[in-house]
Motif scaffolding. Sequence first.
Motif, mmCIF file in Angstrom:
data_model
loop_
_atom_site.group_PDB
_atom_site.id
_atom_site.type_symbol
_atom_site.label_atom_id
_atom_site.label_comp_id
_atom_site.label_asym_id
_atom_site.label_seq_id
_atom_site.Cartn_x
_atom_site.Cartn_y
_atom_site.Cartn_z
ATOM 1 N N ALA A 117 0.758 -1.247 -0.190
ATOM 2 C CA ALA A 117 0.053 -0.040 0.129
ATOM 3 C C ALA A 117 0.859 1.538 -0.093
ATOM 4 N N ASP A 118 1.998 1.476 1.205
ATOM 5 C CA ASP A 118 2.988 2.515 1.008
ATOM 6 C C ASP A 118 3.339 3.091 0.076
ATOM 7 N N ALA A 119 3.958 1.767 -0.840
ATOM 8 C CA ALA A 119 5.340 2.477 -2.195
ATOM 9 C C ALA A 119 4.090 2.621 -3.726
ATOM 10 N N ILE A 120 3.162 1.691 -3.680
ATOM 11 C CA ILE A 120 1.592 2.554 -4.379
ATOM 12 C C ILE A 120 1.216 3.300 -3.840
ATOM 13 N N ASN A 121 1.103 3.833 -2.944
ATOM 14 C CA ASN A 121 0.522 5.358 -2.962
ATOM 15 C C ASN A 121 1.394 6.317 -3.014
ATOM 16 N N LEU A 154 3.388 5.833 -5.480
ATOM 17 C CA LEU A 154 3.749 5.589 -7.198
ATOM 18 C C LEU A 154 2.853 6.512 -7.508
ATOM 19 N N PHE A 155 1.688 5.858 -7.406
ATOM 20 C CA PHE A 155 0.033 7.089 -6.917
ATOM 21 C C PHE A 155 0.344 8.963 -7.336
ATOM 22 N N THR A 156 1.098 9.047 -6.575
ATOM 23 C CA THR A 156 1.949 10.597 -6.675
ATOM 24 C C THR A 156 2.231 10.920 -7.570
ATOM 25 N N ILE A 157 3.242 10.633 -7.045
ATOM 26 C CA ILE A 157 4.950 10.824 -8.294
ATOM 27 C C ILE A 157 3.843 10.644 -10.030
ATOM 28 N N SER A 158 3.141 9.915 -9.986
ATOM 29 C CA SER A 158 2.898 9.488 -11.823
ATOM 30 C C SER A 158 1.952 9.987 -12.182
ATOM 31 N N TRP A 159 0.486 10.070 -11.298
ATOM 32 C CA TRP A 159 -1.154 11.208 -11.162
ATOM 33 C C TRP A 159 0.253 12.712 -11.336
ATOM 34 N N ASN A 160 0.298 13.078 -10.040
ATOM 35 C CA ASN A 160 0.716 15.032 -10.617
ATOM 36 C C ASN A 160 1.677 14.861 -11.393
ATOM 37 N N HIS A 161 2.687 14.277 -12.295
ATOM 38 C CA HIS A 161 3.087 13.813 -13.621
ATOM 39 C C HIS A 161 2.782 14.729 -14.445
ATOM 40 N N PRO A 213 -5.240 13.066 -3.427
ATOM 41 C CA PRO A 213 -6.157 13.055 -2.710
ATOM 42 C C PRO A 213 -6.996 11.767 -2.272
ATOM 43 N N ALA A 214 -8.118 12.052 -3.439
ATOM 44 C CA ALA A 214 -8.924 10.869 -4.094
ATOM 45 C C ALA A 214 -8.401 9.924 -4.533
ATOM 46 N N LEU A 215 -7.107 10.179 -5.730
ATOM 47 C CA LEU A 215 -6.425 8.609 -6.492
ATOM 48 C C LEU A 215 -5.189 8.388 -5.821
ATOM 49 N N GLU A 216 -5.083 9.299 -5.302
ATOM 50 C CA GLU A 216 -3.479 8.798 -4.449
ATOM 51 C C GLU A 216 -3.859 7.736 -3.476
ATOM 52 N N HIS A 217 -4.567 7.358 -3.032
ATOM 53 C CA HIS A 217 -3.901 6.032 -2.267
ATOM 54 C C HIS A 217 -5.477 5.050 -2.684
ATOM 55 N N VAL A 218 -4.499 3.837 -2.545
ATOM 56 C CA VAL A 218 -4.849 2.951 -3.183
ATOM 57 C C VAL A 218 -5.888 1.531 -2.371
#
Length: 183
Positions: free
Chosen positions: A22-26, A28-35, A51-56
């Motif tokens: 969970a932490d590693a995926i979250n 990844l989401f923050t880095i990927s989707w922000n970019h 906040p809605a997308l970055e937490h699997v």
Amino acid sequence: MTNATTTNPIQWTLRPSTMDDADAINRLFTISWNHLLVDHYGQKLVDKTLPALEHVRANSLLSCGTYYVVHHPITQEIVGAGGWTWEHPIETGTDYAHIRHVASHPKFSRQGIGRAIWNQCWKDIVQASCGAPYVEVLSTIPARSFYERLGFQAQKEMGVPLDDESMLPCLYMIRKNDLELQL
């Protein structure tokens, strides 16, 4: 599970996710989707979206067996994630496979991570489909071309509610579940 792309020598390693990811995926989401999202949607909407997308969704995705993480072959860092479920991310009562939360690290974009995830998802869906006519995805606008290359067709524009005031513009896309298609 190991998948390799035909256009890239990197051999990506996929495995089903676990709650420990969970932490590693979250991250990844923050880095990927922000970019990925800032150029298209702007920083203000991305700030509301993250906040809605970055937490699997740990309960529905990480332990379902059809949500995968992709490891870098040398560092073993999680550089991609994505999968599918029968559970629709917004609606209830649908009978279609839904592609869920696909992301790759920007340093490795366009190097076959998304394709490797899709290939595993498609293999799973074909095996489990029981004749379901479609595979669905709610795609961000910037991811449209990725899904089109996989055979998805945009059906309609829609918005995913973020709060009482904001919606994230996205596309509802489908791919016909032609069981005769090859990977």
